[in-house]
Motif scaffolding. Sequence first.
Motif, PDB file in Angstrom:
ATOM      1  N   UNK A  84      52.174  40.362  39.741  1.00  0.00           N
ATOM      2  CA  UNK A  84      51.505  40.589  38.462  1.00  0.00           C
ATOM      3  C   UNK A  84      50.905  39.302  37.907  1.00  0.00           C
ATOM      4  N   UNK A  85      51.615  38.203  38.046  1.00  0.00           N
ATOM      5  CA  UNK A  85      51.104  36.916  37.557  1.00  0.00           C
ATOM      6  C   UNK A  85      49.882  36.483  38.358  1.00  0.00           C
ATOM      7  N   UNK A  86      49.918  36.660  39.660  1.00  0.00           N
ATOM      8  CA  UNK A  86      48.772  36.287  40.488  1.00  0.00           C
ATOM      9  C   UNK A  86      47.581  37.192  40.213  1.00  0.00           C
ATOM     10  N   UNK A  87      47.837  38.472  39.987  1.00  0.00           N
ATOM     11  CA  UNK A  87      46.761  39.402  39.634  1.00  0.00           C
ATOM     12  C   UNK A  87      46.146  39.009  38.296  1.00  0.00           C
ATOM     13  N   UNK A  88      46.991  38.653  37.324  1.00  0.00           N
ATOM     14  CA  UNK A  88      46.494  38.195  36.024  1.00  0.00           C
ATOM     15  C   UNK A  88      45.568  36.999  36.213  1.00  0.00           C
ATOM     16  N   UNK A  89      46.009  36.021  37.004  1.00  0.00           N
ATOM     17  CA  UNK A  89      45.221  34.795  37.190  1.00  0.00           C
ATOM     18  C   UNK A  89      43.884  35.057  37.879  1.00  0.00           C
ATOM     19  N   UNK A  90      43.859  35.998  38.827  1.00  0.00           N
ATOM     20  CA  UNK A  90      42.604  36.342  39.510  1.00  0.00           C
ATOM     21  C   UNK A  90      41.620  36.989  38.536  1.00  0.00           C
ATOM     22  N   UNK A  91      42.100  37.940  37.736  1.00  0.00           N
ATOM     23  CA  UNK A  91      41.229  38.599  36.761  1.00  0.00           C
ATOM     24  C   UNK A  91      40.819  37.602  35.683  1.00  0.00           C
ATOM     25  N   UNK A  92      41.743  36.759  35.259  1.00  0.00           N
ATOM     26  CA  UNK A  92      41.455  35.726  34.264  1.00  0.00           C
ATOM     27  C   UNK A  92      40.328  34.809  34.754  1.00  0.00           C
ATOM     28  N   UNK A  93      40.392  34.381  36.000  1.00  0.00           N
ATOM     29  CA  UNK A  93      39.358  33.505  36.558  1.00  0.00           C
ATOM     30  C   UNK A  93      38.003  34.208  36.567  1.00  0.00           C
ATOM     31  N   UNK A  94      37.991  35.489  36.895  1.00  0.00           N
ATOM     32  CA  UNK A  94      36.738  36.248  36.890  1.00  0.00           C
ATOM     33  C   UNK A  94      36.175  36.370  35.480  1.00  0.00           C
ATOM     34  N   UNK A  95      37.051  36.522  34.488  1.00  0.00           N
ATOM     35  CA  UNK A  95      36.591  36.617  33.100  1.00  0.00           C
ATOM     36  C   UNK A  95      36.040  35.287  32.611  1.00  0.00           C
ATOM     37  N   UNK A  96      36.670  34.180  32.990  1.00  0.00           N
ATOM     38  CA  UNK A  96      36.159  32.860  32.613  1.00  0.00           C
ATOM     39  C   UNK A  96      34.777  32.618  33.230  1.00  0.00           C
ATOM     40  N   UNK A  97      34.550  33.141  34.420  1.00  0.00           N
ATOM     41  CA  UNK A  97      33.272  32.968  35.102  1.00  0.00           C
ATOM     42  C   UNK A  97      32.203  33.947  34.608  1.00  0.00           C
ATOM     43  N   UNK A  98      32.598  34.928  33.825  1.00  0.00           N
ATOM     44  CA  UNK A  98      31.679  35.977  33.373  1.00  0.00           C
ATOM     45  C   UNK A  98      30.800  35.496  32.212  1.00  0.00           C
ATOM     46  N   UNK A  99      29.502  35.479  32.448  1.00  0.00           N
ATOM     47  CA  UNK A  99      28.550  35.121  31.397  1.00  0.00           C
ATOM     48  C   UNK A  99      28.605  36.156  30.275  1.00  0.00           C
ATOM     49  N   UNK A 100      28.773  37.430  30.629  1.00  0.00           N
ATOM     50  CA  UNK A 100      28.856  38.504  29.631  1.00  0.00           C
ATOM     51  C   UNK A 100      30.050  38.300  28.704  1.00  0.00           C
ATOM     52  N   UNK A 101      31.206  37.928  29.252  1.00  0.00           N
ATOM     53  CA  UNK A 101      32.400  37.692  28.424  1.00  0.00           C
ATOM     54  C   UNK A 101      32.165  36.531  27.463  1.00  0.00           C
ATOM     55  N   UNK A 102      31.568  35.443  27.950  1.00  0.00           N
ATOM     56  CA  UNK A 102      31.300  34.287  27.079  1.00  0.00           C
ATOM     57  C   UNK A 102      30.319  34.637  25.962  1.00  0.00           C
ATOM     58  N   UNK A 103      29.255  35.367  26.309  1.00  0.00           N
ATOM     59  CA  UNK A 103      28.254  35.734  25.300  1.00  0.00           C
ATOM     60  C   UNK A 103      28.821  36.693  24.255  1.00  0.00           C
ATOM     61  N   UNK A 104      29.562  37.693  24.706  1.00  0.00           N
ATOM     62  CA  UNK A 104      30.133  38.647  23.753  1.00  0.00           C
ATOM     63  C   UNK A 104      31.174  38.005  22.876  1.00  0.00           C
ATOM     64  N   UNK A 105      31.965  37.092  23.430  1.00  0.00           N
ATOM     65  CA  UNK A 105      32.967  36.381  22.625  1.00  0.00           C
ATOM     66  C   UNK A 105      32.278  35.537  21.562  1.00  0.00           C
ATOM     67  N   UNK A 106      31.258  34.781  21.947  1.00  0.00           N
ATOM     68  CA  UNK A 106      30.551  33.935  21.001  1.00  0.00           C
ATOM     69  C   UNK A 106      29.883  34.787  19.905  1.00  0.00           C
ATOM     70  N   UNK A 107      29.287  35.914  20.281  1.00  0.00           N
ATOM     71  CA  UNK A 107      28.648  36.802  19.317  1.00  0.00           C
ATOM     72  C   UNK A 107      29.631  37.402  18.324  1.00  0.00           C
ATOM     73  N   UNK A 108      30.769  37.870  18.824  1.00  0.00           N
ATOM     74  CA  UNK A 108      31.781  38.473  17.942  1.00  0.00           C
ATOM     75  C   UNK A 108      32.426  37.417  17.045  1.00  0.00           C
ATOM     76  N   UNK A 109      32.608  36.213  17.582  1.00  0.00           N
ATOM     77  CA  UNK A 109      33.190  35.124  16.794  1.00  0.00           C
ATOM     78  C   UNK A 109      32.236  34.736  15.670  1.00  0.00           C
ATOM     79  N   UNK A 110      30.968  34.678  15.977  1.00  0.00           N
ATOM     80  CA  UNK A 110      29.976  34.324  14.964  1.00  0.00           C
ATOM     81  C   UNK A 110      29.912  35.391  13.871  1.00  0.00           C
ATOM     82  N   UNK A 111      30.046  36.650  14.257  1.00  0.00           N
ATOM     83  CA  UNK A 111      29.993  37.750  13.293  1.00  0.00           C
ATOM     84  C   UNK A 111      31.256  37.828  12.435  1.00  0.00           C
ATOM     85  N   UNK A 112      32.355  37.272  12.924  1.00  0.00           N
ATOM     86  CA  UNK A 112      33.637  37.371  12.208  1.00  0.00           C
ATOM     87  C   UNK A 112      33.739  36.441  11.047  1.00  0.00           C
TER      88      UNK A 112
END
Length: 149
Positions: free
Chosen positions: A121-149
Amino acid sequence: MTLRVNPEQGVQHTFAQVRGADLNSEHGRSQAMTASDDWSMEFEFEDIEIEEDGVHFGSFWGTAELALNDPREADFFVKNIAINGQKRERQTLKGYSLTVMKRTDAVLLLPWPARDNTTFKARLFRKIEAALYASQDARERFAGELEAA
């Protein structure tokens, strides 16, 4: 966790460890955060493929909680992951000895693992976590939601 009050910067938390893992270690999490910096958002991900040494282990769908890491940088860290899946259950039909394997929808919750946790489970978490860090969509949506908050 220790709490410090600095008149110029407000309330700050210095996190030595979160769930047994050092925050400054592999993900560069910030040590000083104000009390209002515990903001997070849910990010739905689709079709994250996990591959190790050329072997495809599967595609994953689910939701990740992205939390504010450093307000100056407006970056995030992955706090929790919920993976959508199915569970196999045995179902006995009308009291007979006949059993049928039935699939039902299920969710696997993966909290942020400690650094020394090497379970599947920990290794699976880290693999998905790495993919999310590499995701341009995740970074853009996070920045957009943070700005709106």
